[in-house]
Design a protein around this motif. Structure first.
Motif, PDB file in Angstrom:
ATOM      1  N   ASN A  29      66.543  55.254 166.663  1.00  0.00           N
ATOM      2  CA  ASN A  29      67.170  54.324 167.604  1.00  0.00           C
ATOM      3  C   ASN A  29      68.663  54.254 167.324  1.00  0.00           C
ATOM      4  OD1 ASN A  29      67.673  52.154 165.581  1.00  0.00           O
ATOM      5  ND2 ASN A  29      65.445  51.985 165.601  1.00  0.00           N
ATOM      6  N   GLU A  30      69.377  53.534 168.182  1.00  0.00           N
ATOM      7  CA  GLU A  30      70.833  53.489 168.086  1.00  0.00           C
ATOM      8  C   GLU A  30      71.319  52.768 166.833  1.00  0.00           C
ATOM      9  OE1 GLU A  30      69.208  50.190 170.602  1.00  0.00           O
ATOM     10  OE2 GLU A  30      68.977  52.367 170.507  1.00  0.00           O
ATOM     11  N   PHE A  31      70.545  51.827 166.321  1.00  0.00           N
ATOM     12  CA  PHE A  31      70.994  51.060 165.155  1.00  0.00           C
ATOM     13  C   PHE A  31      71.030  51.917 163.894  1.00  0.00           C
ATOM     14  CE2 PHE A  31      68.957  47.975 168.056  1.00  0.00           C
ATOM     15  CZ  PHE A  31      70.080  47.234 168.367  1.00  0.00           C
ATOM     16  N   VAL A  32      70.109  52.867 163.786  1.00  0.00           N
ATOM     17  CA  VAL A  32      70.115  53.774 162.636  1.00  0.00           C
ATOM     18  C   VAL A  32      71.409  54.570 162.606  1.00  0.00           C
ATOM     19  CG1 VAL A  32      68.993  55.791 161.612  1.00  0.00           C
ATOM     20  CG2 VAL A  32      67.602  53.932 162.538  1.00  0.00           C
TER      21      VAL A  32
ATOM     22  N   GLY B  93      70.813  63.599 168.080  1.00  0.00           N
ATOM     23  CA  GLY B  93      69.408  63.878 167.796  1.00  0.00           C
ATOM     24  C   GLY B  93      68.752  62.775 166.990  1.00  0.00           C
ATOM     25  N   THR B  94      69.488  62.245 166.002  1.00  0.00           N
ATOM     26  CA  THR B  94      68.965  61.133 165.196  1.00  0.00           C
ATOM     27  C   THR B  94      68.697  59.922 166.070  1.00  0.00           C
ATOM     28  OG1 THR B  94      70.192  61.898 163.253  1.00  0.00           O
ATOM     29  CG2 THR B  94      69.421  59.619 163.234  1.00  0.00           C
ATOM     30  N   LYS B  95      69.619  59.654 166.990  1.00  0.00           N
ATOM     31  CA  LYS B  95      69.461  58.504 167.878  1.00  0.00           C
ATOM     32  C   LYS B  95      68.252  58.665 168.790  1.00  0.00           C
ATOM     33  CE  LYS B  95      70.619  56.148 171.851  1.00  0.00           C
ATOM     34  NZ  LYS B  95      70.331  56.421 173.256  1.00  0.00           N
TER      35      LYS B  95
ATOM     36  N   THR C 119      75.029  53.785 172.728  1.00  0.00           N
ATOM     37  CA  THR C 119      74.821  52.417 173.231  1.00  0.00           C
ATOM     38  C   THR C 119      73.870  52.461 174.419  1.00  0.00           C
ATOM     39  OG1 THR C 119      77.077  51.869 172.543  1.00  0.00           O
ATOM     40  CG2 THR C 119      75.966  50.296 173.961  1.00  0.00           C
ATOM     41  N   SER C 120      72.638  52.768 174.133  1.00  0.00           N
ATOM     42  CA  SER C 120      71.589  52.800 175.163  1.00  0.00           C
ATOM     43  C   SER C 120      70.247  52.739 174.453  1.00  0.00           C
ATOM     44  CB  SER C 120      71.697  54.073 176.016  1.00  0.00           C
ATOM     45  OG  SER C 120      71.311  55.199 175.262  1.00  0.00           O
ATOM     46  N   PHE C 121      69.189  52.676 175.234  1.00  0.00           N
ATOM     47  CA  PHE C 121      67.846  52.593 174.661  1.00  0.00           C
ATOM     48  C   PHE C 121      67.058  53.870 174.909  1.00  0.00           C
ATOM     49  CE2 PHE C 121      69.092  48.177 175.601  1.00  0.00           C
ATOM     50  CZ  PHE C 121      69.007  47.652 174.321  1.00  0.00           C
ATOM     51  N   ALA C 122      67.761  54.990 175.064  1.00  0.00           N
ATOM     52  CA  ALA C 122      67.089  56.261 175.316  1.00  0.00           C
ATOM     53  C   ALA C 122      66.661  56.883 173.991  1.00  0.00           C
ATOM     54  CB  ALA C 122      68.026  57.207 176.076  1.00  0.00           C
ATOM     55  N   ASN C 123      65.498  56.493 173.491  1.00  0.00           N
ATOM     56  CA  ASN C 123      64.975  57.044 172.244  1.00  0.00           C
ATOM     57  C   ASN C 123      63.471  56.837 172.194  1.00  0.00           C
ATOM     58  OD1 ASN C 123      64.528  54.321 170.901  1.00  0.00           O
ATOM     59  ND2 ASN C 123      66.739  54.241 171.285  1.00  0.00           N
ATOM     60  N   LEU C 124      62.829  57.522 171.254  1.00  0.00           N
ATOM     61  CA  LEU C 124      61.376  57.444 171.151  1.00  0.00           C
ATOM     62  C   LEU C 124      60.914  56.046 170.755  1.00  0.00           C
ATOM     63  CD1 LEU C 124      60.488  60.841 169.431  1.00  0.00           C
ATOM     64  CD2 LEU C 124      60.030  60.159 171.788  1.00  0.00           C
ATOM     65  N   GLY C 125      61.720  55.337 169.970  1.00  0.00           N
ATOM     66  CA  GLY C 125      61.364  53.976 169.598  1.00  0.00           C
ATOM     67  C   GLY C 125      61.236  53.072 170.804  1.00  0.00           C
ATOM     68  N   THR C 126      62.177  53.192 171.730  1.00  0.00           N
ATOM     69  CA  THR C 126      62.129  52.384 172.951  1.00  0.00           C
ATOM     70  C   THR C 126      60.951  52.779 173.837  1.00  0.00           C
ATOM     71  OG1 THR C 126      64.524  52.116 172.912  1.00  0.00           O
ATOM     72  CG2 THR C 126      63.418  51.691 174.999  1.00  0.00           C
ATOM     73  N   VAL C 127      60.658  54.082 173.891  1.00  0.00           N
ATOM     74  CA  VAL C 127      59.493  54.530 174.653  1.00  0.00           C
ATOM     75  C   VAL C 127      58.220  53.904 174.081  1.00  0.00           C
ATOM     76  CG1 VAL C 127      58.079  56.528 175.239  1.00  0.00           C
ATOM     77  CG2 VAL C 127      60.567  56.663 175.417  1.00  0.00           C
ATOM     78  N   GLY C 128      58.140  53.837 172.751  1.00  0.00           N
ATOM     79  CA  GLY C 128      56.993  53.187 172.124  1.00  0.00           C
ATOM     80  C   GLY C 128      56.899  51.718 172.484  1.00  0.00           C
TER      81      GLY C 128
ATOM     82  N   GLN D 156      74.800  54.588 160.021  1.00  0.00           N
ATOM     83  CA  GLN D 156      75.224  55.823 159.367  1.00  0.00           C
ATOM     84  C   GLN D 156      76.713  56.104 159.559  1.00  0.00           C
ATOM     85  OE1 GLN D 156      72.717  58.980 160.807  1.00  0.00           O
ATOM     86  NE2 GLN D 156      70.964  58.380 159.542  1.00  0.00           N
ATOM     87  N   ILE D 157      77.252  55.742 160.733  1.00  0.00           N
ATOM     88  CA  ILE D 157      78.620  56.160 161.058  1.00  0.00           C
ATOM     89  C   ILE D 157      79.626  55.025 161.047  1.00  0.00           C
ATOM     90  CG2 ILE D 157      77.718  58.045 162.462  1.00  0.00           C
ATOM     91  CD1 ILE D 157      78.448  56.450 164.950  1.00  0.00           C
ATOM     92  N   GLN D 158      79.198  53.803 160.745  1.00  0.00           N
ATOM     93  CA  GLN D 158      80.121  52.671 160.858  1.00  0.00           C
ATOM     94  C   GLN D 158      81.332  52.803 159.931  1.00  0.00           C
ATOM     95  OE1 GLN D 158      78.164  49.043 159.745  1.00  0.00           O
ATOM     96  NE2 GLN D 158      77.347  49.841 157.830  1.00  0.00           N
ATOM     97  N   GLU D 159      81.196  53.506 158.820  1.00  0.00           N
ATOM     98  CA  GLU D 159      82.313  53.654 157.902  1.00  0.00           C
ATOM     99  C   GLU D 159      83.284  54.762 158.311  1.00  0.00           C
ATOM    100  OE1 GLU D 159      82.834  51.557 155.532  1.00  0.00           O
ATOM    101  OE2 GLU D 159      80.930  50.474 155.756  1.00  0.00           O
ATOM    102  N   VAL D 160      82.777  55.778 159.013  1.00  0.00           N
ATOM    103  CA  VAL D 160      83.605  56.943 159.339  1.00  0.00           C
ATOM    104  C   VAL D 160      84.162  56.912 160.759  1.00  0.00           C
ATOM    105  CG1 VAL D 160      82.431  58.409 157.673  1.00  0.00           C
ATOM    106  CG2 VAL D 160      81.570  58.292 160.026  1.00  0.00           C
TER     107      VAL D 160
END
Length: 211
Positions: free
Chosen positions: A129-132, A123-125, A157-166, A136-140
């Motif tokens: 976007n995917e970088f956020v 949901g966050t992605k 690993t995709s661009f399916a998010n509202l940021g990309t739509v913008g 968040q999860i790179q340590e775990v």
């Protein structure tokens, strides 16, 4: 993020994007439209440096449009989260989408507790976007089971998010006429649904081979 899953996700997303697009929006070409077009090379060629200057100006305009759209969308989503927080301290768009996406995460072969956790990251992605999510999860991620790592990495690993739509809307607004741009704007939900299906399908295919 595990590099092998990131590399795997790229061709999977390309193939699945074509597959999902052909299923959701099949293209039918009429016989009168099935023609071969030839381009003529007539006319005076534009000087190289003039073409270069126009390309640079066009690229700069697109960069500004893209940045403005991303900032506006992130700010809007933050505003919605603040308003939801007034109703309940733990309520957010990420949590709501996590509940919605929980059945899909569970069908990917995850345990219920893991599925709800992954669904919230999904949901966050989708709303950022995917970088956020990667930050968040790179340590775990190294502590997760292999199947969980594969599913999560391929999904984000995709661009399916509202940021990309913008970004897409901003680019089209700078490149095409208002009528064509409105066609894209009216299909934002359709684009998000298609992107979500592609991400889920890629994650499911990869998850079949990693346990």
């Amino acid at each position: 993020m595990p590099a092998e899953y990131v590399v795997t996700a790229i061709p999977l997303n390309v193939i699945n994007a074509l597959l999902v697009s052909s299923i959701l929006h099949p293209v039918k070409v009429a016989p009168e439209e099935d023609t071969i077009a030839a381009l003529s090379e007539g006319g005076e060629r534009e000087p190289f440096f003039s073409y270069l200057a126009e390309s640079i100006l066009g690229a700069g305009r697109l960069v500004l449009i893209i940045c403005a759209n991303i900032i506006a969308i992130v700010a809007l989503l933050k505003c919605v989260n603040v308003l939801l927080g007034l109703l309940h301290a733990s309520l957010s768009l990420e949590l709501i989408l996590g509940v919605v996406l929980f059945p899909f995460a569970w069908l990917l072969g995850l345990a219920p507790a893991e599925a709800f956790q992954i669904a919230q990251y999904m949901g966050t992605k989708l709303i950022t976007n995917e970088f956020v999510v990667m930050l968040q999860i790179q340590e775990v991620v190294p502590t997760w089971p292999a199947h969980m790592q594969a599913v999560m990495t391929v999904f984000i690993t995709s661009f399916a998010n509202l940021g990309t739509v913008g970004i897409i809307l901003g680019c089209f607004k700078g490149l095409v006429d208002p009528e064509c741009n409105m066609i894209v704007a009216r299909n934002v939900v359709y684009m998000m649904l298609s992107g979500l299906l592609v991400s889920l399908l890629s994650a499911a295919i990869c998850g079949l081979f990693v346990w």
